[in-house]
Design a protein around this motif. Sequence first.
Motif, PDB file in Angstrom:
ATOM      1  N   ARG A 122      36.746  46.847  52.584  1.00  0.00           N
ATOM      2  CA  ARG A 122      36.710  45.799  51.715  1.00  0.00           C
ATOM      3  C   ARG A 122      36.971  44.709  52.088  1.00  0.00           C
ATOM      4  N   THR A 123      36.255  43.406  51.494  1.00  0.00           N
ATOM      5  CA  THR A 123      36.760  42.088  52.186  1.00  0.00           C
ATOM      6  C   THR A 123      38.282  41.580  51.611  1.00  0.00           C
ATOM      7  N   ASP A 124      38.686  42.419  50.563  1.00  0.00           N
ATOM      8  CA  ASP A 124      40.115  41.973  50.169  1.00  0.00           C
ATOM      9  C   ASP A 124      41.077  43.096  50.934  1.00  0.00           C
ATOM     10  N   HIS A 125      40.601  43.828  51.798  1.00  0.00           N
ATOM     11  CA  HIS A 125      41.403  44.745  52.505  1.00  0.00           C
ATOM     12  C   HIS A 125      42.190  45.952  51.674  1.00  0.00           C
ATOM     13  N   GLU A 126      41.703  46.088  50.428  1.00  0.00           N
ATOM     14  CA  GLU A 126      42.267  47.083  49.609  1.00  0.00           C
ATOM     15  C   GLU A 126      41.726  48.546  50.333  1.00  0.00           C
ATOM     16  N   ASN A 127      42.696  49.618  50.287  1.00  0.00           N
ATOM     17  CA  ASN A 127      42.084  50.769  50.659  1.00  0.00           C
ATOM     18  C   ASN A 127      42.079  51.860  49.175  1.00  0.00           C
ATOM     19  N   TYR A 128      42.557  51.521  48.164  1.00  0.00           N
ATOM     20  CA  TYR A 128      42.740  52.523  47.189  1.00  0.00           C
ATOM     21  C   TYR A 128      42.869  53.900  47.734  1.00  0.00           C
ATOM     22  N   SER A 129      44.029  53.857  48.665  1.00  0.00           N
ATOM     23  CA  SER A 129      44.522  55.226  49.268  1.00  0.00           C
ATOM     24  C   SER A 129      45.895  55.209  49.316  1.00  0.00           C
TER      25      SER A 129
ATOM     26  N   GLU B 111      60.961  44.716  71.114  1.00  0.00           N
ATOM     27  CA  GLU B 111      59.820  44.201  71.720  1.00  0.00           C
ATOM     28  C   GLU B 111      58.832  43.359  70.848  1.00  0.00           C
ATOM     29  N   ARG B 112      59.140  43.353  69.479  1.00  0.00           N
ATOM     30  CA  ARG B 112      58.123  42.562  68.678  1.00  0.00           C
ATOM     31  C   ARG B 112      56.666  43.065  68.738  1.00  0.00           C
ATOM     32  N   MET B 113      56.497  44.459  68.818  1.00  0.00           N
ATOM     33  CA  MET B 113      55.126  44.731  68.786  1.00  0.00           C
ATOM     34  C   MET B 113      55.072  45.710  67.584  1.00  0.00           C
ATOM     35  N   ILE B 114      53.800  45.511  66.892  1.00  0.00           N
ATOM     36  CA  ILE B 114      53.431  46.308  65.808  1.00  0.00           C
ATOM     37  C   ILE B 114      52.254  46.999  65.817  1.00  0.00           C
ATOM     38  N   SER B 115      52.211  48.086  65.248  1.00  0.00           N
ATOM     39  CA  SER B 115      50.905  48.994  65.200  1.00  0.00           C
ATOM     40  C   SER B 115      49.962  48.494  64.539  1.00  0.00           C
ATOM     41  N   PRO B 116      48.599  49.278  64.423  1.00  0.00           N
ATOM     42  CA  PRO B 116      47.730  48.949  63.436  1.00  0.00           C
ATOM     43  C   PRO B 116      48.068  49.271  62.173  1.00  0.00           C
ATOM     44  N   GLU B 117      47.456  48.879  61.222  1.00  0.00           N
ATOM     45  CA  GLU B 117      47.522  49.506  59.770  1.00  0.00           C
ATOM     46  C   GLU B 117      47.127  50.922  59.773  1.00  0.00           C
ATOM     47  N   LEU B 118      48.209  51.782  59.597  1.00  0.00           N
ATOM     48  CA  LEU B 118      47.854  53.230  59.733  1.00  0.00           C
ATOM     49  C   LEU B 118      46.739  53.789  58.651  1.00  0.00           C
ATOM     50  N   VAL B 119      47.046  53.321  57.293  1.00  0.00           N
ATOM     51  CA  VAL B 119      46.286  54.232  56.398  1.00  0.00           C
ATOM     52  C   VAL B 119      44.849  53.703  56.442  1.00  0.00           C
ATOM     53  N   GLU B 120      44.342  52.756  56.511  1.00  0.00           N
ATOM     54  CA  GLU B 120      43.082  52.301  56.820  1.00  0.00           C
ATOM     55  C   GLU B 120      42.423  52.612  58.341  1.00  0.00           C
ATOM     56  N   SER B 121      43.407  52.845  59.299  1.00  0.00           N
ATOM     57  CA  SER B 121      42.784  53.299  60.438  1.00  0.00           C
ATOM     58  C   SER B 121      42.453  54.886  60.282  1.00  0.00           C
ATOM     59  N   ALA B 122      43.686  55.729  59.523  1.00  0.00           N
ATOM     60  CA  ALA B 122      42.998  57.080  59.468  1.00  0.00           C
ATOM     61  C   ALA B 122      41.957  57.343  58.367  1.00  0.00           C
TER      62      ALA B 122
END
Length: 317
Positions: free
Chosen positions: A260-267, A234-245
Amino acid sequence: MKREELYREIGLIDENLIDAAGQIGIKKRKKIIFKKWAVLVACLVLYSSIATVLLAKDYINNQNSEPYIRYLTAESMDLQPITHYDAEKFLKALKSDNNEYVYIAINRLVESFNDQKMREKVLKEIQPFVESENKKIADAAAFAVDILSKTYESPYIVKSADGSIIFTLFNNYSDYGSQNVLWRIKDNVLEEFLNFDTPSMYITKIIPSPDHKLIAIVTCSNKSEFVQIYDAEERMISPELVESARVKYGAQQELDTWIRTDHENYSYVNNIVWSDNDTLEFEGSLQYENLAIIKNVTVAYQFDKEVIEVKELNEAK
């Protein structure tokens, strides 16, 4: 008191003679100092020359060692200059003495898949590299042969429920993972169908759901890990789950959650499993307040319902 000062005080010597004598002394000292420095510089030049020769010899010897690439860029993969895809250029690179060029060429030649005549030619040229003493080159060649021969037995590929073949190129080229591009062969046609942007610089895992309709893709940088679920059909993708969590758990616990502006989560994530055909579960180590607070949690995400549940790890157990 210096001798010149003493003579001035008692008036036993002419002022001009004192100055002249002083200049002679300075010149002599300068000459002596210069000679000492000249000897030292000569020694350093000799040492530097020997060191340069040794380094050059070591560099030449290492040309045939295993290629190390930290991060692939579009420029490095194209073996400059950048042009449209040119299989002949990469075939020529197979004859290079530079193992990095050979490694890149083997991976890029997989892109010849859709041209049957070129695919057969490439397959013949790559085959000998399977026996290379260089493990990274041998592994790359074995994978390329598996794809180009349409054998599809490599552990690096994922077979989707719709019959498509999903994989990355440059498998484990870095200590961090593989190239951050997913390729797919469907209906006997190869296509680049999912490309990740920074900070998702490497793909580390591709985990299919039990029914192989969904795939979990784990990517990383050198600071963070990321998880997304993709429905290839279906070419569907979820949100990024680590940052969402991280955001959801931070809100639950009233923690400051800075994005962060660079979207790093350090997780980081661990123990990623499908609990059923639609639900992905994993353990996460989530950071808050610039690593001052680390929270260990379990995460469950239902793809169809787009619902994420985050619990403290001890509580979940």
